[in-house]
Design a protein around this motif. Sequence first.
Motif, short mmCIF file in Angstrom:
data_model
loop_
_atom_site.label_atom_id
_atom_site.label_comp_id
_atom_site.label_asym_id
_atom_site.label_seq_id
_atom_site.Cartn_x
_atom_site.Cartn_y
_atom_site.Cartn_z
N VAL A 240 0.87 -1.18 0.00
CA VAL A 240 0.00 0.00 0.00
C VAL A 240 0.90 1.22 0.00
CG1 VAL A 240 -1.91 -1.11 1.21
CG2 VAL A 240 -0.14 0.03 2.53
N ARG A 241 0.36 2.33 -0.51
CA ARG A 241 1.17 3.55 -0.54
C ARG A 241 0.80 4.45 0.63
NH1 ARG A 241 -1.26 7.70 -5.02
NH2 ARG A 241 -0.22 9.10 -3.56
N ASP A 242 1.63 5.44 0.86
CA ASP A 242 1.35 6.42 1.90
C ASP A 242 0.01 7.09 1.59
OD1 ASP A 242 1.50 8.24 3.93
OD2 ASP A 242 2.93 9.55 2.93
N GLN A 243 -0.84 7.18 2.62
CA GLN A 243 -2.21 7.66 2.42
C GLN A 243 -2.31 9.19 2.48
OE1 GLN A 243 -4.67 4.94 2.11
NE2 GLN A 243 -5.10 4.46 4.23
N THR A 244 -1.24 9.84 2.90
CA THR A 244 -1.35 11.25 3.27
C THR A 244 -2.02 12.10 2.20
OG1 THR A 244 0.71 10.95 4.48
CG2 THR A 244 -0.05 13.23 4.18
N ASP A 245 -1.65 11.89 0.95
CA ASP A 245 -2.16 12.77 -0.11
C ASP A 245 -3.40 12.19 -0.80
OD1 ASP A 245 -0.12 14.58 0.38
OD2 ASP A 245 1.25 13.50 -0.95
N LEU A 246 -3.98 11.13 -0.25
CA LEU A 246 -5.14 10.51 -0.91
C LEU A 246 -6.43 11.02 -0.28
CD1 LEU A 246 -3.90 6.80 -1.08
CD2 LEU A 246 -3.81 8.53 -2.89
N ASP A 247 -7.48 11.18 -1.12
CA ASP A 247 -8.79 11.52 -0.58
C ASP A 247 -9.45 10.22 -0.09
OD1 ASP A 247 -9.68 10.17 -2.80
OD2 ASP A 247 -10.40 11.96 -3.85
N ALA A 248 -10.68 10.36 0.38
CA ALA A 248 -11.34 9.20 1.01
C ALA A 248 -11.46 8.03 0.04
CB ALA A 248 -12.71 9.61 1.54
N ALA A 249 -11.89 8.31 -1.19
CA ALA A 249 -12.05 7.23 -2.17
C ALA A 249 -10.69 6.61 -2.49
CB ALA A 249 -12.71 7.76 -3.44
N GLY A 250 -9.67 7.45 -2.61
CA GLY A 250 -8.31 6.97 -2.89
C GLY A 250 -7.80 6.10 -1.76
N ARG A 251 -8.11 6.49 -0.53
CA ARG A 251 -7.65 5.69 0.63
C ARG A 251 -8.34 4.33 0.65
NH1 ARG A 251 -6.07 9.35 5.75
NH2 ARG A 251 -5.02 10.99 4.62
N ARG A 252 -9.63 4.33 0.33
CA ARG A 252 -10.34 3.04 0.32
C ARG A 252 -9.75 2.11 -0.73
NH1 ARG A 252 -15.16 5.82 1.26
NH2 ARG A 252 -15.76 5.71 -0.92
N ALA A 253 -9.49 2.67 -1.92
CA ALA A 253 -8.92 1.85 -2.99
C ALA A 253 -7.51 1.38 -2.60
CB ALA A 253 -8.87 2.65 -4.29
N ASN A 254 -6.77 2.25 -1.93
CA ASN A 254 -5.39 1.93 -1.55
C ASN A 254 -5.32 0.74 -0.61
OD1 ASN A 254 -2.55 2.43 -1.46
ND2 ASN A 254 -2.82 3.49 0.49
N VAL A 255 -6.26 0.65 0.32
CA VAL A 255 -6.17 -0.42 1.33
C VAL A 255 -7.11 -1.59 1.05
CG1 VAL A 255 -5.38 1.13 3.16
CG2 VAL A 255 -7.84 0.70 2.89
N HIS A 256 -7.95 -1.47 0.01
CA HIS A 256 -8.93 -2.53 -0.25
C HIS A 256 -8.23 -3.88 -0.45
CE1 HIS A 256 -12.64 -4.37 -1.54
NE2 HIS A 256 -12.01 -4.85 -2.59
N GLY A 257 -8.59 -4.85 0.38
CA GLY A 257 -8.01 -6.19 0.26
C GLY A 257 -6.56 -6.27 0.66
N ALA A 258 -6.04 -5.24 1.35
CA ALA A 258 -4.60 -5.20 1.65
C ALA A 258 -4.24 -5.99 2.91
CB ALA A 258 -4.14 -3.76 1.81
N PHE A 259 -5.21 -6.28 3.78
CA PHE A 259 -4.93 -6.97 5.05
C PHE A 259 -5.54 -8.37 5.06
CE2 PHE A 259 -5.40 -2.51 7.11
CZ PHE A 259 -4.12 -2.17 6.73
N ALA A 260 -4.92 -9.25 5.82
CA ALA A 260 -5.49 -10.59 6.01
C ALA A 260 -5.05 -11.11 7.37
CB ALA A 260 -5.03 -11.54 4.91
N LEU A 261 -5.87 -12.02 7.90
CA LEU A 261 -5.54 -12.66 9.17
C LEU A 261 -4.30 -13.54 8.98
CD1 LEU A 261 -6.51 -13.29 12.13
CD2 LEU A 261 -7.66 -15.28 11.14
N ARG A 262 -3.37 -13.43 9.92
CA ARG A 262 -2.18 -14.30 9.91
C ARG A 262 -2.33 -15.30 11.04
NH1 ARG A 262 2.88 -10.22 9.85
NH2 ARG A 262 2.16 -10.03 11.99
N GLY A 263 -2.24 -16.56 10.70
CA GLY A 263 -2.32 -17.59 11.73
C GLY A 263 -3.75 -17.79 12.21
N ARG A 264 -3.86 -18.32 13.43
CA ARG A 264 -5.18 -18.66 13.97
C ARG A 264 -5.88 -17.41 14.47
NH1 ARG A 264 -5.71 -23.95 16.45
NH2 ARG A 264 -6.67 -22.88 18.21
N ALA A 265 -7.22 -17.45 14.40
CA ALA A 265 -8.01 -16.34 14.92
C ALA A 265 -7.95 -16.35 16.44
CB ALA A 265 -9.46 -16.47 14.45
#
Length: 238
Positions: free
Chosen positions: A154-179
């Motif tokens: 993901v890129r630095d969010q500082t200069d992104l608007d709300a829609a840009g931030r959503r697109a930037n992080v969409h699907g970027a995180f996932a659970l690691r290991g057991r819940a």
Amino acid sequence: MPTRPPARPPLAPLAAAADLLWPGHCAGCARPGPPCCPSCARALRRGAVTALPDGTPVHGCAPHEGPARQVLLAVKERDRAEARPVLARALAHRLGELVPAGPVRLVPVPTRRASRRARGGDLVADLAARTAARARAAGRDAGVERCLGLVRAVRDQTDLDAAGRRANVHGAFALRGRAPTGACVVLDDVVTTTATAAEAVRALRAGGVRVAGVLTVTVAGVDGGTARPAWAAGPPGV
Ligand SMILES: [Zn+2]
């Protein structure tokens, strides 16, 4: 919502200059003395409550303005590590408001490698550890689960608007290991558009984690207490 230019209160340049000139001064208001004076510590207890678009509660220690914002920026960007315990104390207090009883696990939002390098480590993970330690000292069953990982860049969010931030992080995180079992709370340092927090909550719930809410030092776009969240102020769909 377009990103608003950050407010530049008059104490900001003063605090930055004080970092260079005075050995001991408040990270929030630059008064000579401890890393955070009692007045600025009170500002970090003001509270700022909002919610993600799906209704998940977001509890901040304070709105992202004034001395609270200054203390956070000093810790993040001016290496005022000695003020970290002040933030952890405020976070532990808010944790008690968000999840008043029972075991709780803090899940820090993953930070970009570039941010970790620039800040000499993972600030959010460190705040999580300090906050959990404070909660344990107060008798809570509290811990940290670093179970959220970045699955793509993901890129630095500082200069992104709300829609840009959503697109930037969409699907970027996932659970690691057991819940982790029991109530989990996502921890971040500042919630601005809620895009990052919402993605973190989505990824955890997709992995079967019970997320009670989001805890953060500051919340942008609220003026204390319970207020209309920043994401609700923009035009529909942004
Ligand atoms: Zn102060």
